[in-house]
Design a protein around this motif. Structure first.
Motif, short mmCIF file in Angstrom:
data_model
loop_
_atom_site.label_atom_id
_atom_site.label_comp_id
_atom_site.label_asym_id
_atom_site.label_seq_id
_atom_site.Cartn_x
_atom_site.Cartn_y
_atom_site.Cartn_z
N VAL A 118 0.92 9.18 8.52
CA VAL A 118 -0.45 9.43 8.06
C VAL A 118 -1.19 8.14 7.74
CG1 VAL A 118 0.19 11.69 7.12
CG2 VAL A 118 0.09 9.71 5.60
N ALA A 119 -0.47 7.04 7.54
CA ALA A 119 -1.12 5.77 7.25
C ALA A 119 -2.03 5.33 8.39
CB ALA A 119 -0.08 4.69 6.96
N PHE A 120 -1.78 5.85 9.61
CA PHE A 120 -2.63 5.52 10.75
C PHE A 120 -3.92 6.34 10.75
CE2 PHE A 120 1.28 3.65 12.04
CZ PHE A 120 0.97 2.66 12.96
N GLY A 121 -4.00 7.34 9.88
CA GLY A 121 -5.16 8.20 9.84
C GLY A 121 -4.98 9.41 10.73
N LEU A 122 -5.98 10.27 10.74
CA LEU A 122 -5.94 11.52 11.51
C LEU A 122 -6.68 11.32 12.82
CD1 LEU A 122 -6.64 14.01 8.57
CD2 LEU A 122 -4.46 12.98 9.30
N THR A 133 -5.50 1.68 13.20
CA THR A 133 -5.26 2.23 11.88
C THR A 133 -6.59 2.50 11.18
OG1 THR A 133 -3.20 0.98 11.70
CG2 THR A 133 -4.13 1.82 9.67
N ARG A 134 -6.77 3.76 10.75
CA ARG A 134 -8.00 4.09 10.02
C ARG A 134 -7.72 4.97 8.81
NH1 ARG A 134 -10.49 7.61 15.03
NH2 ARG A 134 -9.45 9.59 14.63
N GLY A 135 -6.48 4.95 8.35
CA GLY A 135 -6.11 5.76 7.20
C GLY A 135 -6.81 5.36 5.92
N SER A 136 -7.19 4.09 5.80
CA SER A 136 -7.80 3.63 4.54
C SER A 136 -9.18 4.22 4.31
CB SER A 136 -7.89 2.10 4.54
OG SER A 136 -8.67 1.64 5.62
N SER A 137 -9.79 4.82 5.35
CA SER A 137 -11.11 5.43 5.18
C SER A 137 -11.03 6.96 5.15
CB SER A 137 -12.04 4.99 6.32
OG SER A 137 -11.52 5.40 7.58
N SER A 138 -9.81 7.52 5.09
CA SER A 138 -9.65 8.96 5.11
C SER A 138 -10.17 9.60 3.83
CB SER A 138 -8.18 9.32 5.30
OG SER A 138 -7.98 10.73 5.21
N ALA A 139 -10.68 10.83 3.97
CA ALA A 139 -11.12 11.58 2.79
C ALA A 139 -9.94 12.18 2.04
CB ALA A 139 -12.08 12.70 3.23
N HIS A 141 -6.79 11.75 -0.02
CA HIS A 141 -6.36 10.63 -0.84
C HIS A 141 -4.95 10.16 -0.51
CE1 HIS A 141 -5.21 8.36 -4.49
NE2 HIS A 141 -6.46 7.99 -4.43
N TYR A 142 -4.04 11.08 -0.25
CA TYR A 142 -2.67 10.68 0.10
C TYR A 142 -2.67 9.79 1.34
CZ TYR A 142 2.01 11.06 2.10
OH TYR A 142 3.23 10.77 2.67
N VAL A 143 -3.43 10.18 2.35
CA VAL A 143 -3.52 9.38 3.57
C VAL A 143 -4.05 7.99 3.25
CG1 VAL A 143 -4.67 9.19 5.82
CG2 VAL A 143 -3.83 11.42 5.02
N ARG A 144 -5.12 7.93 2.48
CA ARG A 144 -5.73 6.66 2.12
C ARG A 144 -4.75 5.78 1.33
NH1 ARG A 144 -9.85 8.75 0.23
NH2 ARG A 144 -9.68 8.52 -2.02
N SER A 145 -4.02 6.38 0.40
CA SER A 145 -3.11 5.59 -0.44
C SER A 145 -1.96 5.00 0.38
CB SER A 145 -2.55 6.46 -1.58
OG SER A 145 -1.63 7.42 -1.10
N LYS A 146 -1.47 5.72 1.40
CA LYS A 146 -0.39 5.19 2.23
C LYS A 146 -0.89 4.03 3.10
CE LYS A 146 3.24 6.48 2.21
NZ LYS A 146 4.34 6.08 1.28
N ALA A 147 -2.12 4.13 3.58
CA ALA A 147 -2.68 3.02 4.36
C ALA A 147 -2.88 1.79 3.49
CB ALA A 147 -4.01 3.46 4.99
N LEU A 148 -3.37 1.99 2.28
CA LEU A 148 -3.59 0.86 1.36
C LEU A 148 -2.26 0.25 0.92
CD1 LEU A 148 -6.52 2.29 -0.80
CD2 LEU A 148 -6.65 0.54 1.00
N ALA A 149 -1.21 1.07 0.83
CA ALA A 149 0.10 0.54 0.48
C ALA A 149 0.61 -0.39 1.59
CB ALA A 149 1.09 1.69 0.27
N GLU A 282 -6.65 19.63 -0.16
CA GLU A 282 -6.23 18.47 0.63
C GLU A 282 -5.08 18.84 1.56
OE1 GLU A 282 -5.63 14.82 -1.47
OE2 GLU A 282 -7.81 14.53 -1.56
N ALA A 283 -4.20 19.74 1.13
CA ALA A 283 -3.12 20.20 2.01
C ALA A 283 -3.70 20.95 3.20
CB ALA A 283 -2.16 21.09 1.24
N VAL A 284 -4.70 21.78 2.97
CA VAL A 284 -5.34 22.52 4.06
C VAL A 284 -5.97 21.54 5.05
CG1 VAL A 284 -7.24 24.07 4.66
CG2 VAL A 284 -5.74 24.62 2.74
#
Length: 325
Positions: A118-122, A133-139, A141-149, A282-284
């Motif tokens: 998910v760090a790569f984004g959807l 990689t575009r996970g850091s701009s995801s709406a 939060h889990y996706v965004r946090s993994k990209a920022l990590a 967010e799960a949905v």
């Protein structure tokens, strides 16, 4: 002499699989856990345990031996709920920053960071290591946090850290109590009449553990390695779990908008009744997407071997039955 591994998140799902594998291969293991963690499963291997919290950099001081062979950073917050956003940021981003700094200070020989696809984004298609990689701009939060990590790990690489990043897809196997294992309980209790329209790649927790070690031994510094394999829709996953349980369940795909409204009700009820919601908005959002990835690079460079979905489900079920016995 045995190699030494320092493992964060050692009491979690993947952490326990990793510690078990390391011990089987003769490594000396130092397992980090928080003061209030349940260590009963960890105790079975007799590893050295140290108490600390990755969100508090000071608590890591002195725990990582000078020149340790590998730091495996496995700790993370995977919850998909808006109420835990601040905590998730502290664990996934600040925590990774703290572990990277501690590894650099200890002059660790290698650093393996367990991330997620998910760090790569959807993206909607099949992800490879070359996917932007575009996970850091995801709406989400889990996706965004993994990209920022991952960004924190790359900053460590710039500072001289010999780090490799492993990105598993959806993972099933022993020691899972809070992730896909929840579906076994929900299916058994007739509580999964509908699922979101998405699907994804799935990998076995044992193979993820083996790949984390392979990444430490053979992975190229600065590289990502995606772990996929079996592919299924989430509707198909529920049907397969029902088959493993030997029960008949009618499962159909429900539009995300309908599930989103249901998730809103679940989240409100969770606050009133002080319980974790069965489903969140967010799960949905995440499960309505297709999250497929290619494992060719990991197969070629690390010897990754994907396993059939049925085998993963059977192994998860077997472990859950043993725990309940």
């Amino acid at each position: 002499m045995a190699k030494t591994a320092f493992v964060t998140g050692a009491t979690g799902f993947i952490g326990l699989n990793l510690v078990e594998r390391l011990c089987r291969e003769g490594w000396s293991v130092i397992a980090l856990h928080r003061a209030g963690s349940d260590i009963r499963l960890l105790e079975q291997w007799g590893v050295q345990r140290v108490v600390g919290d990755i969100t508090d950099g000071r608590s890591l001081r002195g725990h990582i031996p000078e020149g340790v062979d590998v730091v495996f950073h496995v700790a993370g917050n995977t919850r998909l709920w808006t109420r835990v956003r601040a905590e998730q940021m502290r664990v996934n981003v600040k925590g990774t920053r703290n572990v990277v700094r501690a590894a650099l200070a200890a002059r660790a020989q290698r650093f393996v960071h367990m991330s997620s696809i998910v760090a790569f984004g959807l993206h909607g298609g099949t992800i490879t290591e070359e996917t932007p990689t575009r996970g850091s701009s995801s709406a989400i939060h889990y996706v965004r946090s993994k990209a920022l990590a991952e960004r924190e790990v790359r900053r460590g690489i710039t500072a001289g850290l010999a780090a490799v990043i492993v990105n598993p897809s959806n993972t099933m196997g022993a020691y899972d109590l809070h992730n896909w294992a929840r579906l076994f309980r929900l299916v058994r209790q007739h509580r999964t009449p509908a699922m979101p329209p998405g699907g994804g790649s799935f990998c076995h927790a044992e193979e993820v553990a083996r790949m984390l070690i392979a990444a430490a031994e053979r992975g190229r510094v600065g590289q990502n390695y995606l772990l996929g394999g079996a592919q299924t829709s989430y509707v198909g996953l529920v049907k397969a779990i029902a088959g493993e349980l030997g029960v008949k369940r009618r499962v159909w795909m429900m539009p995300p908008a309908v599930l989103h409204r249901y998730a809103q009700v679940e989240e409100l009820a969770s606050v009133l009744f002080r319980r974790e919601p069965d489903i969140t908005r967010e799960a949905v959002a995440l499960l309505s997407e297709n999250l497929y990835c290619s494992s060719r690079k990991a197969e070629r460079e690390l010897g990754y071997q994907a396993r059939p979905l049925e085998a993963m489900i059977a192994d998860s079920h077997h472990w859950l039955r043993q725990r309940e016995a």
